[in-house]
Write a protein that holds these residues in place. Sequence first.
Motif, PDB file in Angstrom:
ATOM      1  N   LEU A 176       0.823  -1.204   0.000  1.00 45.73           N
ATOM      2  CA  LEU A 176       0.000   0.000   0.000  1.00 45.73           C
ATOM      3  C   LEU A 176       0.864   1.263   0.000  1.00 45.73           C
ATOM      4  CD1 LEU A 176      -2.751  -1.082   2.554  1.00 45.73           C
ATOM      5  CD2 LEU A 176      -3.031  -0.806   0.088  1.00 45.73           C
ATOM      6  N   CYS A 177       1.916   1.234   0.790  1.00 49.26           N
ATOM      7  CA  CYS A 177       2.808   2.393   0.844  1.00 49.26           C
ATOM      8  C   CYS A 177       3.433   2.650  -0.529  1.00 49.26           C
ATOM      9  CB  CYS A 177       3.891   2.160   1.900  1.00 49.26           C
ATOM     10  SG  CYS A 177       4.944   3.591   2.198  1.00 49.26           S
ATOM     11  N   ARG A 178       3.824   1.581  -1.196  1.00 47.36           N
ATOM     12  CA  ARG A 178       4.464   1.707  -2.510  1.00 47.36           C
ATOM     13  C   ARG A 178       3.471   2.152  -3.574  1.00 47.36           C
ATOM     14  NH1 ARG A 178       5.872  -3.063  -2.670  1.00 47.36           N
ATOM     15  NH2 ARG A 178       4.302  -3.937  -4.080  1.00 47.36           N
ATOM     16  N   GLU A 179       2.253   1.575  -3.556  1.00 52.20           N
ATOM     17  CA  GLU A 179       1.296   1.830  -4.627  1.00 52.20           C
ATOM     18  C   GLU A 179       0.498   3.110  -4.428  1.00 52.20           C
ATOM     19  OE1 GLU A 179      -1.121  -1.652  -4.925  1.00 52.20           O
ATOM     20  OE2 GLU A 179       0.491  -2.892  -5.760  1.00 52.20           O
ATOM     21  N   MET A 180       0.199   3.469  -3.170  1.00 52.84           N
ATOM     22  CA  MET A 180      -0.663   4.615  -2.907  1.00 52.84           C
ATOM     23  C   MET A 180       0.100   5.847  -2.431  1.00 52.84           C
ATOM     24  SD  MET A 180      -4.011   2.855  -1.148  1.00 52.84           S
ATOM     25  CE  MET A 180      -4.949   1.595  -2.008  1.00 52.84           C
ATOM     26  N   GLY A 181       1.384   5.670  -2.102  1.00 61.21           N
ATOM     27  CA  GLY A 181       2.196   6.805  -1.699  1.00 61.21           C
ATOM     28  C   GLY A 181       1.855   7.384  -0.342  1.00 61.21           C
ATOM     29  N   GLN A 182       1.111   6.609   0.465  1.00 64.54           N
ATOM     30  CA  GLN A 182       0.761   7.098   1.792  1.00 64.54           C
ATOM     31  C   GLN A 182       1.900   6.890   2.787  1.00 64.54           C
ATOM     32  OE1 GLN A 182      -2.713   4.728   1.543  1.00 64.54           O
ATOM     33  NE2 GLN A 182      -4.094   6.424   1.879  1.00 64.54           N
ATOM     34  N   THR A 183       1.917   7.705   3.796  1.00 62.65           N
ATOM     35  CA  THR A 183       2.897   7.586   4.857  1.00 62.65           C
ATOM     36  C   THR A 183       2.357   6.639   5.926  1.00 62.65           C
ATOM     37  OG1 THR A 183       3.658   9.837   4.444  1.00 62.65           O
ATOM     38  CG2 THR A 183       4.207   8.879   6.582  1.00 62.65           C
ATOM     39  N   PHE A 184       3.190   5.701   6.357  1.00 63.00           N
ATOM     40  CA  PHE A 184       2.816   4.779   7.425  1.00 63.00           C
ATOM     41  C   PHE A 184       3.728   5.007   8.627  1.00 63.00           C
ATOM     42  CE2 PHE A 184       0.487   2.716   4.164  1.00 63.00           C
ATOM     43  CZ  PHE A 184      -0.377   1.802   4.740  1.00 63.00           C
ATOM     44  N   LEU A 185       3.110   5.148   9.796  1.00 60.92           N
ATOM     45  CA  LEU A 185       3.833   5.268  11.051  1.00 60.92           C
ATOM     46  C   LEU A 185       3.329   4.150  11.956  1.00 60.92           C
ATOM     47  CD1 LEU A 185       5.908   6.934  12.610  1.00 60.92           C
ATOM     48  CD2 LEU A 185       4.057   8.403  13.402  1.00 60.92           C
ATOM     49  N   ILE A 186       4.219   3.214  12.298  1.00 60.67           N
ATOM     50  CA  ILE A 186       3.808   1.973  12.944  1.00 60.67           C
ATOM     51  C   ILE A 186       4.538   1.784  14.264  1.00 60.67           C
ATOM     52  CG2 ILE A 186       3.612  -0.524  12.684  1.00 60.67           C
ATOM     53  CD1 ILE A 186       3.893  -0.089   9.631  1.00 60.67           C
ATOM     54  N   VAL A 187       3.787   1.688  15.359  1.00 63.60           N
ATOM     55  CA  VAL A 187       4.347   1.272  16.643  1.00 63.60           C
ATOM     56  C   VAL A 187       4.320  -0.246  16.677  1.00 63.60           C
ATOM     57  CG1 VAL A 187       3.850   1.110  19.117  1.00 63.60           C
ATOM     58  CG2 VAL A 187       3.810   3.333  17.977  1.00 63.60           C
ATOM     59  N   THR A 188       5.458  -0.859  16.950  1.00 60.25           N
ATOM     60  CA  THR A 188       5.512  -2.316  16.922  1.00 60.25           C
ATOM     61  C   THR A 188       6.596  -2.862  17.834  1.00 60.25           C
ATOM     62  OG1 THR A 188       5.698  -4.248  15.466  1.00 60.25           O
ATOM     63  CG2 THR A 188       7.070  -2.341  14.923  1.00 60.25           C
ATOM     64  N   HIS A 189       6.352  -4.087  18.326  1.00 62.99           N
ATOM     65  CA  HIS A 189       7.390  -4.864  19.009  1.00 62.99           C
ATOM     66  C   HIS A 189       7.991  -5.892  18.066  1.00 62.99           C
ATOM     67  CE1 HIS A 189       5.501  -3.430  22.850  1.00 62.99           C
ATOM     68  NE2 HIS A 189       6.770  -3.427  23.201  1.00 62.99           N
ATOM     69  N   ASP A 190       7.479  -5.953  16.842  1.00 65.23           N
ATOM     70  CA  ASP A 190       7.913  -6.955  15.884  1.00 65.23           C
ATOM     71  C   ASP A 190       9.165  -6.463  15.160  1.00 65.23           C
ATOM     72  OD1 ASP A 190       8.127  -8.519  13.403  1.00 65.23           O
ATOM     73  OD2 ASP A 190       6.141  -9.309  13.927  1.00 65.23           O
ATOM     74  N   GLU A 191      10.313  -7.027  15.524  1.00 67.44           N
ATOM     75  CA  GLU A 191      11.576  -6.567  14.959  1.00 67.44           C
ATOM     76  C   GLU A 191      11.668  -6.847  13.461  1.00 67.44           C
ATOM     77  OE1 GLU A 191      13.953  -4.794  16.211  1.00 67.44           O
ATOM     78  OE2 GLU A 191      13.299  -4.716  18.297  1.00 67.44           O
ATOM     79  N   LYS A 192      11.015  -7.924  13.010  1.00 66.43           N
ATOM     80  CA  LYS A 192      11.043  -8.247  11.581  1.00 66.43           C
ATOM     81  C   LYS A 192      10.296  -7.191  10.779  1.00 66.43           C
ATOM     82  CE  LYS A 192      10.207 -12.021   8.324  1.00 66.43           C
ATOM     83  NZ  LYS A 192       9.711 -13.420   8.158  1.00 66.43           N
ATOM     84  N   LEU A 193       9.138  -6.764  11.280  1.00 63.93           N
ATOM     85  CA  LEU A 193       8.397  -5.692  10.621  1.00 63.93           C
ATOM     86  C   LEU A 193       9.220  -4.416  10.626  1.00 63.93           C
ATOM     87  CD1 LEU A 193       5.948  -4.225   9.427  1.00 63.93           C
ATOM     88  CD2 LEU A 193       4.981  -4.117  11.742  1.00 63.93           C
ATOM     89  N   ALA A 194       9.779  -4.059  11.778  1.00 68.67           N
ATOM     90  CA  ALA A 194      10.562  -2.821  11.884  1.00 68.67           C
ATOM     91  C   ALA A 194      11.746  -2.825  10.926  1.00 68.67           C
ATOM     92  CB  ALA A 194      11.036  -2.629  13.320  1.00 68.67           C
ATOM     93  N   ALA A 195      12.388  -3.984  10.795  1.00 70.63           N
ATOM     94  CA  ALA A 195      13.579  -4.067   9.950  1.00 70.63           C
ATOM     95  C   ALA A 195      13.278  -3.785   8.483  1.00 70.63           C
ATOM     96  CB  ALA A 195      14.219  -5.452  10.087  1.00 70.63           C
ATOM     97  N   GLY A 196      12.037  -4.001   8.063  1.00 69.16           N
ATOM     98  CA  GLY A 196      11.670  -3.757   6.678  1.00 69.16           C
ATOM     99  C   GLY A 196      11.233  -2.340   6.385  1.00 69.16           C
ATOM    100  N   THR A 197      11.091  -1.508   7.410  1.00 75.17           N
ATOM    101  CA  THR A 197      10.620  -0.133   7.205  1.00 75.17           C
ATOM    102  C   THR A 197      11.767   0.780   6.769  1.00 75.17           C
ATOM    103  OG1 THR A 197      10.911   0.415   9.560  1.00 75.17           O
ATOM    104  CG2 THR A 197       8.759  -0.435   8.881  1.00 75.17           C
TER     105      THR A 197
END
Length: 219
Positions: free
Chosen positions: A184-205
């Motif tokens: 969605l971020c790539r296709e729609m150009g929206q900004t995503f701000l994500i609070v997470t404990h998931d290190e795998k998700l964070a590593a991809g941001t």
Amino acid sequence: MIIEAQNIRKSFGTLEVLKGVDIVIGQGEIVSIVGTSGAGKTTLLQILGTLDRADSGHLHIDGTDITTLNNRRLAEFRNRRLGFIFQFHRLLPEFTALENVMIPALIAGMSRSEAALEAEHLLAELNLKERATHKPSELSGGEKQRIAVARALINRPAIILADEPSGSLDSTHKEELHALFFRLCREMGQTFLIVTHDEKLAAGTDRILRMHDGLLTSD
């Protein structure tokens, strides 16, 4: 810059939760906020999402000085410019998937027919077309979270704010939801701000913001 915050401070009684946070987020970035429980991540996200007000500091979102808005104008801004995804989907149990997705658009003044068409399009985009008439009790956890994503997107907000959005999902549904965010971020150009404990998700941001004891300790 779509989010610019300076010296954001927030206390609850004698407990100082945010101790002067500066943060800048660019248009189209996907940024994660990580840190231990109690570090201030959710409080910061709520302030950046205008769900709460800082005690002091400056906050500009999408060119608007948030501190100048009264409660009515702030609610209108939030509805039209921001989308929210929470750890638990918060779908209304008495409504169908389609009706749940339509709600923010109806609040924004869209006609029922237009809202239904937009909701149907989003559900199709998220591979949920066949679930449009199902109520939350008839859906899996992953389906409910994707419906919550569609609801967040229906007004085409500039920013999506997510608080532990995959925290209640199993590993398979987590990976599906994370892949959806990046698409969605790539296709729609929206900004995503994500609070997470998931290190795998964070590593991809694009960026990882680390918080500790009410302060942004690294970027």
